[in-house]
Write a protein that holds these residues in place. Structure first.
Motif, PDB file in Angstrom:
ATOM      1  N   ILE A 369      11.137  23.065  20.583  1.00  0.00           N
ATOM      2  CA  ILE A 369      10.429  22.304  19.550  1.00  0.00           C
ATOM      3  C   ILE A 369      10.973  20.889  19.449  1.00  0.00           C
ATOM      4  CG2 ILE A 369      10.027  22.146  17.063  1.00  0.00           C
ATOM      5  CD1 ILE A 369      10.003  25.250  17.064  1.00  0.00           C
ATOM      6  N   ASN A 370      12.287  20.763  19.405  1.00  0.00           N
ATOM      7  CA  ASN A 370      12.914  19.450  19.254  1.00  0.00           C
ATOM      8  C   ASN A 370      12.582  18.532  20.424  1.00  0.00           C
ATOM      9  OD1 ASN A 370      15.608  17.688  19.891  1.00  0.00           O
ATOM     10  ND2 ASN A 370      15.264  17.847  17.694  1.00  0.00           N
ATOM     11  N   LEU A 371      12.667  19.053  21.646  1.00  0.00           N
ATOM     12  CA  LEU A 371      12.432  18.223  22.826  1.00  0.00           C
ATOM     13  C   LEU A 371      10.963  17.851  22.980  1.00  0.00           C
ATOM     14  CD1 LEU A 371      14.823  19.929  25.403  1.00  0.00           C
ATOM     15  CD2 LEU A 371      15.188  17.800  24.141  1.00  0.00           C
ATOM     16  N   VAL A 372      10.055  18.795  22.742  1.00  0.00           N
ATOM     17  CA  VAL A 372       8.629  18.495  22.848  1.00  0.00           C
ATOM     18  C   VAL A 372       8.235  17.437  21.814  1.00  0.00           C
ATOM     19  CG1 VAL A 372       6.312  19.427  22.466  1.00  0.00           C
ATOM     20  CG2 VAL A 372       7.935  20.677  23.883  1.00  0.00           C
ATOM     21  N   ASP A 373       8.759  17.571  20.613  1.00  0.00           N
ATOM     22  CA  ASP A 373       8.433  16.602  19.570  1.00  0.00           C
ATOM     23  C   ASP A 373       8.967  15.213  19.922  1.00  0.00           C
ATOM     24  OD1 ASP A 373       7.490  16.319  16.563  1.00  0.00           O
ATOM     25  OD2 ASP A 373       9.383  15.243  16.732  1.00  0.00           O
ATOM     26  N   TYR A 374      10.212  15.161  20.361  1.00  0.00           N
ATOM     27  CA  TYR A 374      10.863  13.867  20.608  1.00  0.00           C
ATOM     28  C   TYR A 374      10.238  13.146  21.798  1.00  0.00           C
ATOM     29  CZ  TYR A 374      14.631  10.483  21.449  1.00  0.00           C
ATOM     30  OH  TYR A 374      15.349   9.330  21.647  1.00  0.00           O
ATOM     31  N   TYR A 375       9.999  13.881  22.884  1.00  0.00           N
ATOM     32  CA  TYR A 375       9.551  13.234  24.107  1.00  0.00           C
ATOM     33  C   TYR A 375       8.032  13.198  24.270  1.00  0.00           C
ATOM     34  CZ  TYR A 375      14.387  13.210  25.718  1.00  0.00           C
ATOM     35  OH  TYR A 375      15.732  12.974  25.832  1.00  0.00           O
ATOM     36  N   CYS A 376       7.303  14.097  23.625  1.00  0.00           N
ATOM     37  CA  CYS A 376       5.855  14.195  23.865  1.00  0.00           C
ATOM     38  C   CYS A 376       4.991  13.871  22.645  1.00  0.00           C
ATOM     39  CB  CYS A 376       5.497  15.607  24.356  1.00  0.00           C
ATOM     40  SG  CYS A 376       6.346  16.106  25.869  1.00  0.00           S
ATOM     41  N   ILE A 377       5.491  14.131  21.441  1.00  0.00           N
ATOM     42  CA  ILE A 377       4.674  13.916  20.241  1.00  0.00           C
ATOM     43  C   ILE A 377       5.034  12.589  19.573  1.00  0.00           C
ATOM     44  CG2 ILE A 377       3.950  14.834  18.013  1.00  0.00           C
ATOM     45  CD1 ILE A 377       3.055  16.499  20.442  1.00  0.00           C
ATOM     46  N   THR A 378       6.242  12.479  19.068  1.00  0.00           N
ATOM     47  CA  THR A 378       6.644  11.221  18.420  1.00  0.00           C
ATOM     48  C   THR A 378       7.065  10.172  19.432  1.00  0.00           C
ATOM     49  OG1 THR A 378       8.933  11.983  18.175  1.00  0.00           O
ATOM     50  CG2 THR A 378       7.427  12.465  16.375  1.00  0.00           C
ATOM     51  N   ARG A 379       7.461  10.603  20.607  1.00  0.00           N
ATOM     52  CA  ARG A 379       7.871   9.696  21.696  1.00  0.00           C
ATOM     53  C   ARG A 379       8.956   8.719  21.237  1.00  0.00           C
ATOM     54  NH1 ARG A 379       1.995   8.432  24.622  1.00  0.00           N
ATOM     55  NH2 ARG A 379       1.483  10.647  25.011  1.00  0.00           N
ATOM     56  N   GLU A 380      10.001   9.297  20.655  1.00  0.00           N
ATOM     57  CA  GLU A 380      11.200   8.570  20.227  1.00  0.00           C
ATOM     58  C   GLU A 380      10.958   7.695  18.995  1.00  0.00           C
ATOM     59  OE1 GLU A 380      13.116   6.534  23.455  1.00  0.00           O
ATOM     60  OE2 GLU A 380      12.609   8.097  24.907  1.00  0.00           O
ATOM     61  N   ARG A 381       9.785   7.771  18.380  1.00  0.00           N
ATOM     62  CA  ARG A 381       9.477   6.920  17.226  1.00  0.00           C
ATOM     63  C   ARG A 381       9.806   7.684  15.945  1.00  0.00           C
ATOM     64  NH1 ARG A 381       3.370   5.944  18.599  1.00  0.00           N
ATOM     65  NH2 ARG A 381       3.664   8.160  19.078  1.00  0.00           N
ATOM     66  N   TYR A 382      11.077   7.665  15.579  1.00  0.00           N
ATOM     67  CA  TYR A 382      11.544   8.330  14.371  1.00  0.00           C
ATOM     68  C   TYR A 382      11.715   7.308  13.254  1.00  0.00           C
ATOM     69  CZ  TYR A 382      12.714  12.832  16.611  1.00  0.00           C
ATOM     70  OH  TYR A 382      12.665  14.051  17.241  1.00  0.00           O
ATOM     71  N   ASP A 383      11.548   7.762  12.032  1.00  0.00           N
ATOM     72  CA  ASP A 383      11.862   6.964  10.844  1.00  0.00           C
ATOM     73  C   ASP A 383      13.202   7.478  10.332  1.00  0.00           C
ATOM     74  OD1 ASP A 383      12.088   5.733   8.402  1.00  0.00           O
ATOM     75  OD2 ASP A 383      10.051   6.172   7.739  1.00  0.00           O
ATOM     76  N   VAL A 384      14.289   6.875  10.789  1.00  0.00           N
ATOM     77  CA  VAL A 384      15.626   7.383  10.482  1.00  0.00           C
ATOM     78  C   VAL A 384      15.926   7.372   8.985  1.00  0.00           C
ATOM     79  CG1 VAL A 384      18.105   7.043  10.878  1.00  0.00           C
ATOM     80  CG2 VAL A 384      16.488   6.841  12.785  1.00  0.00           C
TER      81      VAL A 384
END
Length: 486
Positions: A369-384
């Motif tokens: 879940i974490n990897l799919v979200d980071y690399y495929c869904i949000t694509r590193e665009r987090y609101d820290v």
């Protein structure tokens, strides 16, 4: 980096964002940390299990290598998140699970850390007991004291210990392999080939689970790298160190178990040291075993501290943790692991095998879940900044992430084969445990399909906290960073 000259020995940060001015370190430190963390006795024992539990040497080595590469890829993808986000690993789970919901996988991660710290402490206690001529229990207490000290000092000291451990580990393993070659007919052992799917997949699972278990904290040790650090290079540095170190250690374990004639189980440390001789050589090997365990046990304890602080901060609404609070957390964590080690030191090998295999059911879906979200869904665009705000972008609970995670755990149950639990489909598959494959593939696919349609608000760019002014947001695009002041 120039920042090294002014970086304090005792770490000031905890789970809060690492400002660019405090970033330091080189990619080489990622390689040496994970090399040193894997060139140690527990990895040797893990490799030995492939033979102790029925596999032959040749196919066990092949299975272990495949597992290293598969699990190491997952582990290294998590490592690459550290420099980009400047945060410890598990706090990023708030994107997928919510600020409160992230506590669900984090609690299970804490249990993993306790288990690995306890089992590592057992082996280290044996080594220190032999080295100083005291009981294993006293050795366990000595080792626990060292772990408390290094964990409290924090990130910079941990990386230094990793560099030293990698050098000591390379020397010790070269010596042990040299001795092994003189005592065993390696060619004859490799010629014994009786392929069995159950034994082969057991070897794959042992190595894959070993690597995947690093996933929940690997970014903790790359988060101080400058944000300009290449994600690909971070992936390769951490992944190569972990895969090479673990495979070398497990190869030694395979050969040691194959030539032990049943004498390995229950006397792991003494048997490995016995390969190297006696007297001064044995003393140095006992020291190298104990020192090698310092690195990985400190990683476990430090990761536990990060997880507990993440859980508490999620409900308190801020990320600051004082040094006194850090000390209290570490004492509780290491104290609990030490108690487990003292109570369970005489039934280590079987419990350890069941423990690491059973853990796969809980950590492979989280990684997926974490990897799919980071690399495929949000694509590193987090609101820290929103990661610490229950009323913000990510909310308190994320039903999508939590539901897929629960599905990922449950869907594995029919395929799990451990002493704790055996699923109903295991016997139909020839007693082969394929649960970890199910737990990676199905949750990843389901989360991707669902999140593409129902994902929450995704920022246009990675939004970072402001380093001088807490009111102003700092955004970093893929090409570089630009400060935006309100």
């Amino acid at each position: 980096m120039a920042a090294n000259d002014t970086t304090p020995l005792i770490e000031r940060r905890s789970i809060d964002y690492i400002p660019e001015a405090e970033r330091h370190g080189r990619l080489l430190s990622q390689f040496t940390l994970w090399l040193g963390a894997n060139l140690q006795i527990t990895a040797i024992v893990t490799g030995a299990l492939a033979v102790v539990l029925g596999g032959d040497v040749f196919w066990s080595l092949i299975g272990l290598l495949i597992g290293q590469l598969l699990g190491g890829g997952v582990m290294a993808l998590h490592a690459a998140q550290g420099p980009q986000l400047g945060l410890p690993q598990m706090i990023s789970s708030r994107v997928q699970f919510g600020v409160y919901g992230a506590a669900i996988p984090i609690v299970l991660v804490c249990l993993m850390y306790l288990g690995f710290t306890a089992t590592g402490t057992v082996l280290s206690g044996q080594a220190l007991g032999q080295l100083f001529g005291v009981s294993d229990s006293v050795g366990i207490l000595i080792f626990a004291s060292v772990i408390v000290l290094v964990t409290v000092l924090g990130y910079r000291v941990i990386h230094f210990i990793g560099r030293v451990a990698s050098v000591i580990g390379v020397i010790a393993f070269v010596y042990l392999f040299t001795r092994l070659m003189g005592q065993a007919d390696i060619g004859a052992l490799l010629q014994i080939r009786h392929f069995s799917w159950s034994s082969f997949l057991l070897a794959v699972s042992l190595a894959a689970s070993w690597q995947i278990a690093f996933g929940p904290y690997v970014a903790d040790y790359s988060r101080y790298l400058p944000s300009s650090t290449s994600s690909v290079k971070t992936f390769l540095a951490a992944g190569a160190g972990s895969v090479i170190g673990a495979q070398v250690a497990m190869i030694l374990g395979v050969f040691a178990a194959a030539m032990a004639n049943g004498k390995f189980a229950g006397h792991e440390v003494a048997y490995i040291v016995g390969l190297g001789g006696s007297g001064a050589a044995a003393a140095l090997l006992y020291f190298s075993i104990a020192f090698g365990k310092v690195t990985i046990s400190t990683l476990n304890s430090y990761g536990s501290f990060m997880c507990i602080a993440t859980i508490i901060s999620g409900f308190r609404g801020h990320l600051q943790v004082s040094r006194l609070q850090r000390l209290v957390f570490v004492l509780v964590i290491v104290g609990t692991a030490t108690l487990i080690a003292l109570l369970g030191q005489h039934s280590f090998l079987g419990a350890f095998k069941s423990f690491i295999l059973f853990l796969l059911a809980f950590f492979t879906p989280w990684s997926a879940i974490n990897l799919v979200d980071y690399y495929c869904i949000t694509r590193e665009r987090y609101d820290v900044p929103a990661l610490s705000d229950p009323n913000g972008r990510y909310g308190r609970w994320n039903p999508l992430g939590i539901s897929v995670y629960v599905f990922g755990v449950l869907v594995q149950l029919p395929f799990i084969s451990t002493k704790f639990y055996t699923g109903p489909l295991v016997s139909a598959l020839g007693d082969v445990d394929i649960s970890w494959i199910i737990g990676l593939v199905l949750p990843a696919a389901l989360y991707y399909l669902c999140a593409k349609k129902w994902h929450g608000s995704v920022p246009d760019q990675l939004i970072l906290p402001v380093e001088q002014d807490s009111v102003v947001a700092t955004e970093k695009s893929g090409a570089g960073r630009a400060a935006a002041q309100a």
